[in-house]
Design a protein around this motif. Sequence first.
Motif, short mmCIF file in Angstrom:
data_model
loop_
_atom_site.label_atom_id
_atom_site.label_comp_id
_atom_site.label_asym_id
_atom_site.label_seq_id
_atom_site.Cartn_x
_atom_site.Cartn_y
_atom_site.Cartn_z
N HIS A 257 0.82 -1.22 0.00
CA HIS A 257 0.00 0.00 0.00
C HIS A 257 0.85 1.27 0.00
N ASN A 258 2.05 1.20 0.57
CA ASN A 258 2.91 2.37 0.69
C ASN A 258 4.37 1.95 0.46
N PRO A 259 4.72 1.58 -0.79
CA PRO A 259 6.08 1.09 -1.02
C PRO A 259 7.12 2.19 -0.82
N GLY A 260 8.15 1.91 -0.03
CA GLY A 260 9.23 2.87 0.18
C GLY A 260 8.77 4.14 0.87
N GLY A 261 7.70 4.08 1.62
CA GLY A 261 7.14 5.28 2.24
C GLY A 261 7.91 5.75 3.44
N THR A 262 7.45 6.84 4.00
CA THR A 262 8.13 7.43 5.15
C THR A 262 7.60 6.89 6.46
N GLY A 263 6.60 6.05 6.40
CA GLY A 263 6.03 5.51 7.62
C GLY A 263 5.27 6.55 8.42
N GLY A 264 4.76 7.58 7.74
CA GLY A 264 3.99 8.62 8.42
C GLY A 264 4.83 9.71 9.04
N VAL A 265 6.16 9.63 8.86
CA VAL A 265 7.04 10.63 9.44
C VAL A 265 7.02 11.88 8.56
N GLU A 266 6.92 13.04 9.19
CA GLU A 266 6.90 14.30 8.44
C GLU A 266 7.92 15.25 9.05
N SER A 267 8.72 15.89 8.21
CA SER A 267 9.73 16.81 8.69
C SER A 267 9.17 18.23 8.70
N LEU A 268 10.00 19.19 9.11
CA LEU A 268 9.58 20.59 9.10
C LEU A 268 9.33 21.07 7.68
N ARG A 269 9.92 20.42 6.69
CA ARG A 269 9.73 20.82 5.29
C ARG A 269 8.55 20.12 4.65
N GLY A 270 7.82 19.30 5.39
CA GLY A 270 6.64 18.63 4.85
C GLY A 270 6.91 17.17 4.59
N ALA A 271 5.82 16.48 4.21
CA ALA A 271 5.92 15.05 3.94
C ALA A 271 6.39 14.85 2.51
N ALA B 117 15.11 22.31 -4.65
CA ALA B 117 15.81 22.88 -3.50
C ALA B 117 15.14 24.18 -3.07
N ASP B 118 15.21 24.48 -1.81
CA ASP B 118 14.69 25.76 -1.32
C ASP B 118 15.52 26.88 -1.93
N PRO B 119 14.90 28.05 -2.13
CA PRO B 119 15.68 29.17 -2.66
C PRO B 119 16.75 29.58 -1.65
N MET B 120 17.84 30.13 -2.14
CA MET B 120 18.92 30.59 -1.27
C MET B 120 18.41 31.71 -0.38
N LYS B 121 18.85 31.70 0.86
CA LYS B 121 18.46 32.76 1.79
C LYS B 121 19.14 34.06 1.39
N ARG B 122 18.44 35.15 1.59
CA ARG B 122 18.98 36.46 1.24
C ARG B 122 19.60 37.08 2.48
N TYR B 123 20.81 37.59 2.33
CA TYR B 123 21.50 38.28 3.40
C TYR B 123 21.55 39.76 3.04
#
Length: 155
Positions: free
Chosen positions: A26-40, A49-55
């Motif tokens: 049902h969920n091959p190679g899945g994350t097992g429901g784990v979600e990071s701060l950047r999303g599932a 990639a996230d855009p480069m931070k501006r200084y």
Amino acid sequence: MKKVIVAVMALGMLMAGVVQSAEALHNPGGTGGVESLRGASEIETTRAADPMKRYPRDQGVIDSDYVYQPPLIPHTIRNYEVSQNANKCLACHSWKNAKDMGATKISVTHYQSPRQGQVLSDVSPSRYFCLQCHVPQADAKPLVGNDFQRVDALR
């Protein structure tokens, strides 16, 4: 009796493996429901990639938010080497170079040994790796919200 216990344990492990393989269908190679701060995201999925931070350039001295806060770095430090053999920060911020470079001098406390309080002729080894305490201030939204308030004396 031992054979019965071993057989029951083997059957239980076999059943657990069947349940796990059914989940994998049902969920091959899945994350097992784990979600990071950047999303599932699936492990196999590659996201942009996230855009480069501006200084911000030339933002000057950044106000402290709490007492004894190490000063923030008001510029980018991309490609700065701070290693056992080199420290790019000292090229501008050492007492010898700061005036010529128009940079802030590092604190005199960085020239004192932490245990004996002896004044040294060069930066103390315990204060040599600037990025342990000092961080650049990027124009970036926080990963998580917070309700931090400055100390009244710093307003």
